[in-house]
Design a protein around this motif. Structure first.
Motif, short mmCIF file in Angstrom:
data_model
loop_
_atom_site.label_atom_id
_atom_site.label_comp_id
_atom_site.label_asym_id
_atom_site.label_seq_id
_atom_site.Cartn_x
_atom_site.Cartn_y
_atom_site.Cartn_z
N ARG A 58 0.83 -1.22 0.00
CA ARG A 58 0.00 0.00 0.00
C ARG A 58 0.86 1.27 0.00
O ARG A 58 0.35 2.37 0.04
N TYR A 59 2.18 1.06 -0.01
CA TYR A 59 3.10 2.18 0.21
C TYR A 59 2.93 3.30 -0.82
O TYR A 59 2.91 4.49 -0.48
N ALA A 60 2.76 2.92 -2.09
CA ALA A 60 2.69 3.95 -3.15
C ALA A 60 1.49 4.87 -2.93
O ALA A 60 1.57 6.07 -3.19
N SER A 73 1.83 4.36 7.51
CA SER A 73 2.19 3.15 6.78
C SER A 73 3.57 3.23 6.12
O SER A 73 3.84 2.51 5.19
N THR A 74 4.42 4.12 6.61
CA THR A 74 5.80 4.12 6.10
C THR A 74 6.65 3.17 6.96
O THR A 74 6.18 2.67 7.99
N SER A 75 7.89 2.96 6.55
CA SER A 75 8.69 1.91 7.18
C SER A 75 9.31 2.30 8.52
O SER A 75 9.68 1.44 9.31
N ARG A 76 9.51 3.60 8.73
CA ARG A 76 10.27 4.10 9.89
C ARG A 76 11.69 3.52 9.94
O ARG A 76 12.29 3.37 11.01
N LEU A 77 12.21 3.20 8.77
CA LEU A 77 13.57 2.65 8.73
C LEU A 77 14.63 3.75 8.66
O LEU A 77 15.83 3.45 8.65
N SER A 78 14.21 5.01 8.60
CA SER A 78 15.21 6.09 8.56
C SER A 78 16.12 6.03 9.78
O SER A 78 17.30 6.36 9.69
N VAL A 79 15.57 5.58 10.91
CA VAL A 79 16.38 5.53 12.14
C VAL A 79 17.46 4.44 12.01
O VAL A 79 18.66 4.74 12.09
N SER A 108 12.66 4.20 -5.02
CA SER A 108 12.89 5.59 -5.39
C SER A 108 13.22 6.45 -4.16
O SER A 108 14.05 7.36 -4.22
N GLN A 109 12.59 6.15 -3.04
CA GLN A 109 12.89 6.90 -1.80
C GLN A 109 14.32 6.62 -1.33
O GLN A 109 15.01 7.51 -0.85
N ILE A 110 14.74 5.37 -1.50
CA ILE A 110 16.13 5.04 -1.16
C ILE A 110 17.07 5.83 -2.07
O ILE A 110 18.13 6.32 -1.65
N HIS A 114 6.67 12.25 10.40
CA HIS A 114 6.31 11.76 9.06
C HIS A 114 6.81 12.74 8.00
O HIS A 114 6.76 13.95 8.19
N ASN A 115 7.24 12.20 6.85
CA ASN A 115 7.83 13.04 5.80
C ASN A 115 6.91 14.16 5.33
O ASN A 115 7.35 15.28 5.09
N ARG A 116 5.63 13.88 5.19
CA ARG A 116 4.68 14.91 4.73
C ARG A 116 4.69 16.09 5.70
O ARG A 116 4.65 17.24 5.31
N VAL A 139 15.80 11.41 15.89
CA VAL A 139 16.66 10.25 16.14
C VAL A 139 17.33 9.83 14.82
O VAL A 139 18.43 9.29 14.82
N ASP A 140 16.66 10.11 13.68
CA ASP A 140 17.29 9.80 12.39
C ASP A 140 18.08 11.00 11.86
O ASP A 140 18.50 11.01 10.70
N GLY A 141 18.26 12.04 12.70
CA GLY A 141 18.93 13.27 12.26
C GLY A 141 20.26 12.96 11.59
O GLY A 141 21.16 12.38 12.20
P1 FAD Z 1 9.79 5.71 4.25
O1 FAD Z 1 8.69 6.44 3.55
O2 FAD Z 1 9.48 4.34 4.74
O3 FAD Z 1 11.01 5.68 3.23
C1 FAD Z 1 11.99 4.64 3.22
C2 FAD Z 1 13.36 5.26 3.31
O4 FAD Z 1 13.62 6.07 2.18
C3 FAD Z 1 13.53 6.19 4.51
O5 FAD Z 1 13.81 5.48 5.68
C4 FAD Z 1 14.67 7.08 4.05
O6 FAD Z 1 15.91 6.47 4.25
C5 FAD Z 1 14.42 7.20 2.56
N1 FAD Z 1 13.68 8.44 2.30
C6 FAD Z 1 12.35 8.63 2.26
N2 FAD Z 1 12.08 9.94 1.97
C7 FAD Z 1 13.26 10.55 1.83
C8 FAD Z 1 13.67 11.89 1.53
N3 FAD Z 1 12.77 12.87 1.30
N4 FAD Z 1 14.97 12.18 1.50
C9 FAD Z 1 15.90 11.21 1.71
N5 FAD Z 1 15.60 9.94 1.97
C10 FAD Z 1 14.29 9.61 2.04
N6 FAD Z 1 15.56 11.70 6.64
C11 FAD Z 1 16.55 11.22 7.42
O7 FAD Z 1 16.84 10.02 7.35
N7 FAD Z 1 17.21 12.03 8.29
C12 FAD Z 1 16.93 13.36 8.41
O8 FAD Z 1 17.58 14.07 9.19
C13 FAD Z 1 15.89 13.90 7.60
N8 FAD Z 1 15.52 15.20 7.71
C14 FAD Z 1 14.53 15.69 6.90
C15 FAD Z 1 14.20 17.06 6.97
C16 FAD Z 1 13.19 17.58 6.17
C17 FAD Z 1 12.86 19.05 6.22
C18 FAD Z 1 12.50 16.74 5.28
C19 FAD Z 1 11.41 17.28 4.38
C20 FAD Z 1 12.82 15.39 5.19
C21 FAD Z 1 13.84 14.84 5.98
N9 FAD Z 1 14.20 13.48 5.91
C22 FAD Z 1 15.21 13.01 6.70
C23 FAD Z 1 13.62 12.61 4.87
C24 FAD Z 1 12.35 11.84 5.25
O9 FAD Z 1 11.42 12.70 5.83
C25 FAD Z 1 12.61 10.69 6.20
O10 FAD Z 1 13.67 9.89 5.71
C26 FAD Z 1 11.36 9.81 6.31
O11 FAD Z 1 10.28 10.56 6.79
C27 FAD Z 1 11.65 8.68 7.25
O12 FAD Z 1 10.50 7.91 7.49
P2 FAD Z 1 10.41 6.42 6.98
O13 FAD Z 1 11.66 5.70 7.25
O14 FAD Z 1 9.14 5.86 7.50
O15 FAD Z 1 10.30 6.67 5.40
#
Ligand code: FAD
Length: 453
Positions: free
Chosen positions: A211-213, A223-229, A258-260, A327-329, A358-360
């Motif tokens: 459902r991610y798209a 419904s995102t992965s939260r794998l950024s951390v 594409s997000q990766i 959340h990214n949005r 935490v993912d800073g």
């Molecule tokens: P998912 O939607 O599950 O995406 C999978 C993975 O794709 C993410 O874990 C991430 O590694 C990568 N990804 C997704 N969106 C982006 C994006 N826009 N840019 C780069 N990679 C992306 N991400 C960080 O990891 N660290 C940050 O410090 C950070 N700061 C941000 C600041 C701003 C102002 C904005 C607009 C975005 C920022 N992001 C940052 C990108 C993004 O918001 C997060 O990676 C994402 O919200 C993490 O949630 P997720 O793992 O559930 O994402």
């Protein structure tokens, strides 16, 4: 024969080519250097998470992770001498600070006659590798993604179980304790460590990915992965994710890939333009548009506390304070609001994010801020000003996300929650008034933008 594996942004055993390079020559001393400068600048949420991640890694190595505090320039050569190491292995760093540090450590290790061996990086394709036809870097994401896909990446290195069964970790002697790192009051952190990251990825593959798209922009559905951390800390490698996605078709897998690629693009941009850490790559408005002094501080404080009077903005900022994640949005919306409605420089917002996320992560944070501020390489145009009300109506249609994070609005039903100022004051008596008028401030921003055209 003992080689050192110096863990940094690769706090995992699985799919870790540098660790296997170290193990290829004999026993491995697992080292983590806690640099007081980085520790102090990390912010309480990242410190708390790192402490937990190190504990998880220590457990994976059978209690053999040697943690030493100090400047890596002194600590790494000292440990190398203590154990008569044959080499120090690392996954290469690509951001400005890490590159400088590694070059300095390499220099000092030379005196001890020990090579610093770089294998792999925190990316599927190392920054700087993907080049356009004339050998330069890509300025725009879509052609970068195409070339990045064509470049390809190696298959994952052995997984955590295989690694644990084959690598012999040796006792490195006296270690330093990881300083006490409490989770900030009122904050809940996700479980740290590689096993938790792999479990989260397995859950994503089993369900939300399909459902991610369609759902990834909906903060109410989560419904995102939260794998950024875990990606930030290297508890999981993007190559592991890409290998699992390769076997799957569908829009979800394609969008996730594409997000990766965005993550890899931002790292590539920072590699080629280290000044992007602090400076706008393309200044788009006159300096005079920015607020200063106590006005700036007051606006920044209201924004940071989630008290702007715009429910979606406030909900996002409060999620950040409660979870160390947003959340990214919402990241896009609150960043646009700070820069284009409050006229505060993007660098101030980026600093606040780095203190709390935490993912800073420098490349992702700074380049995403520049994307929103319209100053980046492939940036959203400056004249795109996110509207906090329509964003709420579109992406949180029933108002569930706002009500979750802004308790003052809990009793406001449905989408009315996005415009509380249209309701009688008694509907949300404790919720703050709007600190600015969006339509007015949008016009100010657009005027400033056009004055430079
Ligand atoms: P998912 O939607 O599950 O995406 C999978 C993975 O794709 C993410 O874990 C991430 O590694 C990568 N990804 C997704 N969106 C982006 C994006 N826009 N840019 C780069 N990679 C992306 N991400 C960080 O990891 N660290 C940050 O410090 C950070 N700061 C941000 C600041 C701003 C102002 C904005 C607009 C975005 C920022 N992001 C940052 C990108 C993004 O918001 C997060 O990676 C994402 O919200 C993490 O949630 P997720 O793992 O559930 O994402």
């Amino acid at each position: 024969m003992t080689a050192i594996h110096w863990f940094r942004r690769d706090l995992r055993l699985g799919d870790n080519p540098a660790l296997h390079a170290a193990a290829g020559t004999g026993d491995v001393l697992a080292l983590y250097v806690l640099d007081p400068r980085l520790w102090a600048s990390a912010g309480a949420p990242r410190r708390a998470y790192l402490a937990r991640s190190l504990a998880a890694l220590d457990a994976q190595t059978g209690g053999r992770l040697l943690v030493r505090q100090g400047d890596p320039r002194q600590v790494v050569p000292a440990v190398a001498r203590e154990v008569a190491a044959t080499a120090v292995h690392v996954a290469a760093s690509y951001e400005p600070f890490g590159r400088r540090r590694d070059d300095a450590v390499e220099w000092d290790l030379e005196d001890a006659g020990v090579p610093l061996v770089r294998t792999g990086s925190p990316y599927a394709v190392a920054p700087g590798r993907v080049r356009n036809g004339s050998g330069g870097d890509y300025k725009v994401f879509t052609p970068f993604r195409r070339a990045w896909s064509e470049h390809g990446w190696r298959p994952p290195a052995p997984d955590a179980e295989t690694t644990a069964a084959t690598v012999t970790f040796v006792d490195g002697g006296r270690g330093d304790p990881v300083p006490d790192a409490p989770v900030p009051a009122g904050m809940t952190l996700p479980e740290a460590g590689e096993p938790a990251a792999l479990a989260r990825w397995a859950e994503m593959l089993d369900g939300p990915l399909t459902r991610y798209a369609t759902e990834r922009d909906r903060p109410d559905l989560d419904s995102t992965s939260r794998l950024s951390v875990p990606l930030k800390w290297g508890e999981i490698h993007p190559r592991t994710l890409l290998a699992d996605l390769a076997g799957r078709g569908g829009d979800g897998a394609e969008t996730f890939r594409s997000q990766i690629a965005w993550r890899e693009f931002h790292a590539d941009v920072l590699f080629h333009h280290p000044s992007a850490r602090r400076e706008s790559l393309t200044p788009v408005v006159p300096e005079s548009v920015w607020v200063n002094g106590s006005t700036e501080q007051d606006l920044l404080d209201a924004w940071a506390a989630g008290r702007t009077g715009y429910p979606m903005v406030d909900a996002g900022m409060r999620q950040l304070l409660a979870e160390g994640w947003m959340h990214n949005r919402l990241r896009m919306l609150v960043a646009s609001f700070l820069v284009k409605d409050l006229h505060v420089r993007w660098q101030r917002g980026a600093d606040h994010f780095l203190a709390w996320l935490v993912d800073g992560d420098v490349p992702q944070n700074q380049l995403n801020w520049q994307w929103v501020a319209g100053t980046g390489r492939d940036a959203s145009p400056y004249f795109r000003v996110f509207n906090p009300v329509t964003q709420g109506v579109k992406f949180d249609p029933a108002g569930r996300y706002v009500r979750r994070w802004v308790p003052e609005l809990r009793d406001v039903p449905g989408r009315a929650v996005h415009e509380p100022w249209k309701l009688p004051r008694s509907a949300a008596p404790d919720y703050p008034d709007r600190i600015v008028d969006h339509a007015t401030e949008r016009a100010v921003s657009l005027g400033a933008y056009h004055s430079l055209r």
